[in-house]
Design an enzyme around this catalytic site. Sequence first.
Site, PDB file in Angstrom:
ATOM      1  N   HIS A 225      -2.311   2.004  -0.706  1.00  0.00           N
ATOM      2  CA  HIS A 225      -1.627   2.590  -0.017  1.00  0.00           C
ATOM      3  C   HIS A 225      -1.130   0.922   0.475  1.00  0.00           C
ATOM      4  O   HIS A 225      -2.717   0.342   1.093  1.00  0.00           O
ATOM      5  CB  HIS A 225      -1.688   3.432  -0.240  1.00  0.00           C
ATOM      6  CG  HIS A 225      -2.492   3.598   1.487  1.00  0.00           C
ATOM      7  ND1 HIS A 225      -2.929   5.308   1.383  1.00  0.00           N
ATOM      8  CD2 HIS A 225      -3.251   3.219   2.553  1.00  0.00           C
ATOM      9  CE1 HIS A 225      -3.752   5.324   1.914  1.00  0.00           C
ATOM     10  NE2 HIS A 225      -3.392   4.248   2.916  1.00  0.00           N
TER      11      HIS A 225
ATOM     12  N   ASP B  27       4.289   2.781  10.441  1.00  0.00           N
ATOM     13  CA  ASP B  27       4.530   4.785  10.429  1.00  0.00           C
ATOM     14  C   ASP B  27       4.062   5.037  11.529  1.00  0.00           C
ATOM     15  O   ASP B  27       3.342   4.726  12.722  1.00  0.00           O
ATOM     16  CB  ASP B  27       3.592   4.603   8.980  1.00  0.00           C
ATOM     17  CG  ASP B  27       2.304   3.744   9.551  1.00  0.00           C
ATOM     18  OD1 ASP B  27       1.524   3.289  10.468  1.00  0.00           O
ATOM     19  OD2 ASP B  27       1.850   3.454   7.568  1.00  0.00           O
TER      20      ASP B  27
ATOM     21  N   ASN C 294      -6.868   3.599  -2.999  1.00  0.00           N
ATOM     22  CA  ASN C 294      -6.502   4.296  -3.214  1.00  0.00           C
ATOM     23  C   ASN C 294      -5.036   2.270  -3.527  1.00  0.00           C
ATOM     24  O   ASN C 294      -3.793   2.868  -4.438  1.00  0.00           O
ATOM     25  CB  ASN C 294      -5.425   5.071  -3.711  1.00  0.00           C
ATOM     26  CG  ASN C 294      -5.038   5.346  -3.045  1.00  0.00           C
ATOM     27  OD1 ASN C 294      -4.109   4.384  -2.169  1.00  0.00           O
ATOM     28  ND2 ASN C 294      -3.671   6.659  -2.319  1.00  0.00           N
TER      29      ASN C 294
ATOM     30  N   GLU D 266       2.546   4.701  -1.404  1.00  0.00           N
ATOM     31  CA  GLU D 266       1.041   5.749  -1.918  1.00  0.00           C
ATOM     32  C   GLU D 266       1.196   5.532  -3.929  1.00  0.00           C
ATOM     33  O   GLU D 266       2.659   4.902  -3.950  1.00  0.00           O
ATOM     34  CB  GLU D 266       0.868   7.225  -2.068  1.00  0.00           C
ATOM     35  CG  GLU D 266       1.077   8.121  -0.391  1.00  0.00           C
ATOM     36  CD  GLU D 266      -0.694   7.609  -0.025  1.00  0.00           C
ATOM     37  OE1 GLU D 266      -1.411   7.241  -0.620  1.00  0.00           O
ATOM     38  OE2 GLU D 266      -0.371   8.044   1.085  1.00  0.00           O
TER      39      GLU D 266
HETATM   40  C1  F6R Z   1      -1.171   2.513   9.299  1.00  0.00           C
HETATM   41  C2  F6R Z   1      -1.197   2.072   8.017  1.00  0.00           C
HETATM   42  C3  F6R Z   1      -2.549   2.331   6.343  1.00  0.00           C
HETATM   43  C4  F6R Z   1      -3.128   1.980   6.539  1.00  0.00           C
HETATM   44  C5  F6R Z   1      -4.511   2.259   6.053  1.00  0.00           C
HETATM   45  C6  F6R Z   1      -6.443   2.148   6.221  1.00  0.00           C
HETATM   46  O1  F6R Z   1      -0.597   1.605   9.437  1.00  0.00           O
HETATM   47  O2  F6R Z   1      -0.217   1.724   7.130  1.00  0.00           O
HETATM   48  O3  F6R Z   1      -1.659   2.047   5.259  1.00  0.00           O
HETATM   49  O4  F6R Z   1      -3.547   0.400   7.334  1.00  0.00           O
HETATM   50  O5  F6R Z   1      -4.702   3.426   5.274  1.00  0.00           O
HETATM   51  O6  F6R Z   1      -6.574   2.471   6.829  1.00  0.00           O
HETATM   52  P1  F6R Z   1      -7.816   2.028   7.411  1.00  0.00           P
HETATM   53  O7  F6R Z   1      -8.215   0.724   7.999  1.00  0.00           O
HETATM   54  O8  F6R Z   1      -8.422   3.091   8.487  1.00  0.00           O
HETATM   55  O9  F6R Z   1      -9.178   1.977   6.472  1.00  0.00           O
END
Ligand code: F6R
Length: 254
Positions: A138, A67, A136, A143
């Site tokens: 995701h 992303d 959550n 989401e």
């Molecule tokens: C990042 C991504 C997100 C993160 C998720 C966890 O490229 O796609 O889904 O993997 O938000 O984030 P952290 O690792 O910062 O807790």
Amino acid sequence: MRIYRAKDYNDLSRKAANIISAQVIMKPDAVLGLATGSSPIGTYKQLIDWYKKGDLDFSEVKTINLDEYKGLSPEDEQSYYHFMHTNLFDHINIKQENTNIPNGREEDSEKECNRYDNVINECGGIDLQLLGIGSNGHIGFNEPGISFDKTTHCVALTENTIKANARFFISERDVPRYAYSMGIKNIMQAKSILLIASGERKADALYESLFGPITPAVPASILQLHNNVSIVADEEALSRVLADHDIISGGQIS
Ligand code: F6R
């Protein structure tokens, strides 16, 4: 699904890096799906270390990131382009032309999403997709409520994700409201998946994803239907899982 229990973040990072290394050693021209965020930083550090020691060669590896924020340019320090270069690409022998990240500067969402889906197809699909997980549930920017059959799409970030990501920006107001993200369908088409989770903050999402109902309300729950998923999580992230299940050797749960 195999669940590997790590003592702490460092242990998790080494175990995850070992799985990625094995992929690169077994298939030097592997296509790696990569993630940003705090979870993979230690894994990337470990890969850089092994590269510097001469144990890993990324010259034929291709990467496809999950992303990117819409509206941020590669020069922006908060862009995922910048993150990937700072935390991995600038320290290993990967070829710039073999790395792929959605183009945050493209205003035409349909055009960018189609282009990115084509990039994934032209690479022949993803061999190993690395994922973090949001509190959550995701994955990528998919989401809660997302349709499981989406490919790359433009997402309006939820309040929960904007708040969680605000720590990387000067203020919450500066967090972009939209992002380009691979869809669940792209993720599920990867040949193998490695999800990493660290910290108490992830315990509920991890438990629901692994043992709860498969539902768009918890996007990562779809991973229960993939036939080659490894989870590497530390004891805090596994606290709810460990309350119900034992994790025995080889990643099996009982
Ligand atoms: C990042 C991504 C997100 C993160 C998720 C966890 O490229 O796609 O889904 O993997 O938000 O984030 P952290 O690792 O910062 O807790």
